[in-house]
Design a protein around this motif. Structure first.
Motif, mmCIF file in Angstrom:
data_model
loop_
_atom_site.group_PDB
_atom_site.id
_atom_site.type_symbol
_atom_site.label_atom_id
_atom_site.label_comp_id
_atom_site.label_asym_id
_atom_site.label_seq_id
_atom_site.Cartn_x
_atom_site.Cartn_y
_atom_site.Cartn_z
ATOM 1 N N LEU A 1 0.827 -1.208 0.000
ATOM 2 C CA LEU A 1 0.000 0.000 0.000
ATOM 3 C C LEU A 1 0.855 1.250 0.000
ATOM 4 O O LEU A 1 0.579 2.207 -0.742
ATOM 5 N N PHE A 2 1.905 1.286 0.816
ATOM 6 C CA PHE A 2 2.758 2.470 0.882
ATOM 7 C C PHE A 2 3.446 2.718 -0.459
ATOM 8 O O PHE A 2 3.647 3.861 -0.865
ATOM 9 N N LYS A 3 3.808 1.628 -1.151
ATOM 10 C CA LYS A 3 4.403 1.781 -2.478
ATOM 11 C C LYS A 3 3.387 2.364 -3.452
ATOM 12 O O LYS A 3 3.721 3.253 -4.258
ATOM 13 N N LEU A 4 2.141 1.893 -3.379
ATOM 14 C CA LEU A 4 1.081 2.427 -4.237
ATOM 15 C C LEU A 4 0.896 3.914 -3.977
ATOM 16 O O LEU A 4 0.837 4.713 -4.922
ATOM 17 N N ILE A 5 0.806 4.310 -2.714
ATOM 18 C CA ILE A 5 0.624 5.722 -2.383
ATOM 19 C C ILE A 5 1.825 6.542 -2.849
ATOM 20 O O ILE A 5 1.675 7.646 -3.382
ATOM 21 N N GLU A 6 3.018 5.993 -2.677
ATOM 22 C CA GLU A 6 4.231 6.698 -3.110
ATOM 23 C C GLU A 6 4.216 6.941 -4.621
ATOM 24 O O GLU A 6 4.524 8.050 -5.090
ATOM 25 N N VAL A 7 3.855 5.916 -5.380
ATOM 26 C CA VAL A 7 3.813 6.046 -6.838
ATOM 27 C C VAL A 7 2.756 7.074 -7.252
ATOM 28 O O VAL A 7 2.992 7.912 -8.127
ATOM 29 N N LEU A 8 1.603 7.026 -6.621
ATOM 30 C CA LEU A 8 0.543 7.986 -6.936
ATOM 31 C C LEU A 8 0.985 9.409 -6.616
ATOM 32 O O LEU A 8 0.814 10.326 -7.425
#
Length: 249
Positions: A217-224
């Motif tokens: 999830l943190f990777k997803l938020i970071e990419v977004l």
């Protein structure tokens, strides 16, 4: 929301500061342009622009950059036809996410957001597919140094606010959407211009996630958030102190 704040603090320590600063400037410049385009170039008569200018100053954006962005927006320059778009979807562990963007190309932004979700354990949904998990609120942010928590809470309640959330950097005052301007005006009388004031989202409840889900999830938020078009990502997750300590370590 608290979980998202913790994530932001971790990423702040890990990110390359020059790159992060450039991304922040890009997002702030877009907000300056659209605020000036919608409400005119005078911050005293344009609350959204006043908030954008305050945020830009907090980020130490050069004065010339701020003024150029305002002129571009007020002049309706070609290439500055940004529009506000909201995307909604689910991440790892069933976490609901709202992604707010300013874009001059809906197709490009939608494609990039959809790709981020699909590559990092999520799925992009239709508009209003997850918004029911959140309350729409007014949000006013001040630096921690302007007042202690008790004084800020008292002033916020007296001004008509609903709630106050403080961390190690800021006070965030929450209001009903239609009370945002009134509460902001009252608080400005005591504490000056806020760092930010805008309509935002607060989760009605949070979803607990484990270490593996949190990493994805943190990777997803970071990419977004690394996408220039994305202005803000809101998620309704909760992470235990133990998991946060492992991720931070």
């Amino acid at each position: 929301m608290a979980g998202h704040s913790q994530f932001k603090n971790i990423m702040h320590r890990k990110a390359a500061q020059d790159k992060k600063r450039a991304k922040v400037f890009t997002k702030l410049l877009r907000e300056l342009v659209i605020a000036a385009k919608e409400g005119g170039a005078d911050p005293t008569a344009n609350p959204r622009l006043r908030s954008a200018v305050a945020a830009a100053r907090v980020a130490n954006m050069p004065k010339d950059n701020i003024e150029r962005a305002i002129k571009r927006g007020a002049g309706g320059a070609d290439g500055d036809n940004y529009e506000e778009v909201r995307y909604e979807g689910y991440g790892p562990g069933g976490v609901a996410l709202i992604v707010e963007a300013l874009t001059d190309n809906r197709n490009r932004t939608a494609s990039e957001v959809r790709s981020a979700f699909s590559k990092h354990g999520g799925s992009l949904g239709e508009t209003n597919s997850v918004a029911f998990n959140f309350n729409r609120v007014g949000r006013i942010t001040y630096p921690l140094a302007v007042a202690d928590g008790e004084a800020m809470l008292e002033a916020a309640i007296e001004a008509g606010a609903d709630d106050l959330e403080s961390d190690d950097e800021t006070h965030v005052v929450y209001t009903q959407p239609d009370a945002l301007q009134e509460v902001r005006t009252a608080l400005e009388g005591n504490y000056g211009d806020p760092q930010e004031f805008k309509l935002g989202w607060v989760p009605l409840s949070t979803i607990a996630i484990d270490e593996e889900q949190a990493q994805t999830l943190f990777k997803l938020i970071e990419v977004l958030e690394d996408n220039d078009d994305v202005q803000e990502v809101i998620a309704n997750f909760e992470v235990s102190d133990e998991v946060m300590a492992k991720l931070n370590g």
